[in-house]
Scaffold this motif. Structure first.
Motif, mmCIF file in Angstrom:
data_model
loop_
_atom_site.group_PDB
_atom_site.id
_atom_site.type_symbol
_atom_site.label_atom_id
_atom_site.label_comp_id
_atom_site.label_asym_id
_atom_site.label_seq_id
_atom_site.Cartn_x
_atom_site.Cartn_y
_atom_site.Cartn_z
ATOM 1 N N GLU A 135 0.831 -1.209 0.000
ATOM 2 C CA GLU A 135 0.000 0.000 0.000
ATOM 3 C C GLU A 135 0.867 1.261 0.000
ATOM 4 O OE1 GLU A 135 -2.828 2.008 3.221
ATOM 5 O OE2 GLU A 135 -3.582 0.066 2.506
ATOM 6 N N GLU A 136 1.888 1.280 0.842
ATOM 7 C CA GLU A 136 2.814 2.417 0.898
ATOM 8 C C GLU A 136 3.601 2.535 -0.409
ATOM 9 O OE1 GLU A 136 5.115 5.697 2.205
ATOM 10 O OE2 GLU A 136 3.167 4.918 2.794
ATOM 11 N N TYR A 137 4.019 1.419 -0.947
ATOM 12 C CA TYR A 137 4.740 1.394 -2.224
ATOM 13 C C TYR A 137 3.901 2.033 -3.329
ATOM 14 C CZ TYR A 137 7.039 -0.712 -6.334
ATOM 15 O OH TYR A 137 7.655 -0.932 -7.545
ATOM 16 N N GLU A 138 2.630 1.671 -3.406
ATOM 17 C CA GLU A 138 1.736 2.234 -4.422
ATOM 18 C C GLU A 138 1.519 3.730 -4.213
ATOM 19 O OE1 GLU A 138 0.794 0.799 -7.196
ATOM 20 O OE2 GLU A 138 1.829 -1.031 -6.599
ATOM 21 N N ARG A 139 1.416 4.174 -2.956
ATOM 22 C CA ARG A 139 1.274 5.612 -2.669
ATOM 23 C C ARG A 139 2.511 6.378 -3.139
ATOM 24 N NH1 ARG A 139 -1.509 4.504 2.562
ATOM 25 N NH2 ARG A 139 0.567 4.400 3.448
ATOM 26 N N ARG A 140 3.666 5.822 -2.854
ATOM 27 C CA ARG A 140 4.913 6.462 -3.273
ATOM 28 C C ARG A 140 4.990 6.547 -4.802
ATOM 29 N NH1 ARG A 140 9.869 4.223 0.524
ATOM 30 N NH2 ARG A 140 9.202 5.198 2.454
ATOM 31 N N LEU A 141 4.678 5.446 -5.469
ATOM 32 C CA LEU A 141 4.715 5.445 -6.933
ATOM 33 C C LEU A 141 3.723 6.439 -7.525
ATOM 34 C CD1 LEU A 141 5.125 1.693 -7.919
ATOM 35 C CD2 LEU A 141 6.849 3.503 -7.941
ATOM 36 N N SER A 142 2.570 6.574 -6.910
ATOM 37 C CA SER A 142 1.570 7.531 -7.371
ATOM 38 C C SER A 142 2.104 8.956 -7.269
ATOM 39 C CB SER A 142 0.292 7.380 -6.551
ATOM 40 O OG SER A 142 -0.655 8.336 -6.946
#
Length: 99
Positions: free
Chosen positions: A49-56
Motif C-alpha cells: 500500500e505504501e509502495y503504491e502511494r509512493r509510486l503515485s
C-alpha cells in the motif's frame, strides 16, 4: 521540460545526468520487477500500500523521466519507492512526506 499536468509515465523530458542518447533508457516491466526484487532481498521494504502511494506521487512529479527515472537523483523510482529507508529527493521537501 514538459510542464503539462498529464501523466509523466512514458513522457520524455530533459536528460538526467546519467542518461545519454547512446544508452537505452527504456526498461521492460519484467526487468524492472526483477530489479526491485533484487534490491529488496537484503533491505527492509515498505508494504504494498505504501509502495503504491509512493509510486503515485512519483507519477505526478515533474522530475519523473522515461516513466522510470528520477531527475533529481538518477534512481529508478520503482526500486527507491520499495525500500523502507529511501526518501524522496524532491528539492526542498519530500513528496512522500505528506502521504
Amino acid at each position: 521540460m514538459s510542464t503539462s499536468n498529464s501523466s509523466h509515465f512514458g513522457a520524455k523530458q530533459e536528460s538526467c545526468k546519467g542518461c545519454s542518447d547512446q544508452h537505452a533508457v527504456n526498461i521492460s516491466d519484467s526487468k524492472m520487477a526483477r530489479l526491485v526484487e533484487i534490491a529488496s532481498r537484503s533491505r527492509p521494504v515498505v508494504q504494498d500500500e505504501e509502495y503504491e502511494r509512493r509510486l503515485s506521487s512519483c507519477a505526478d512529479c515533474p522530475g519523473l523521466q522515461y516513466g522510470t527515472t528520477c531527475r533529481y537523483c538518477g534512481c529508478l523510482v520503482q526500486v527507491r519507492a520499495k525500500l523502507a529507508e529511501s526518501i524522496c529527493p524532491f528539492p526542498y521537501e519530500s513528496r512522500w512526506s505528506s502521504l
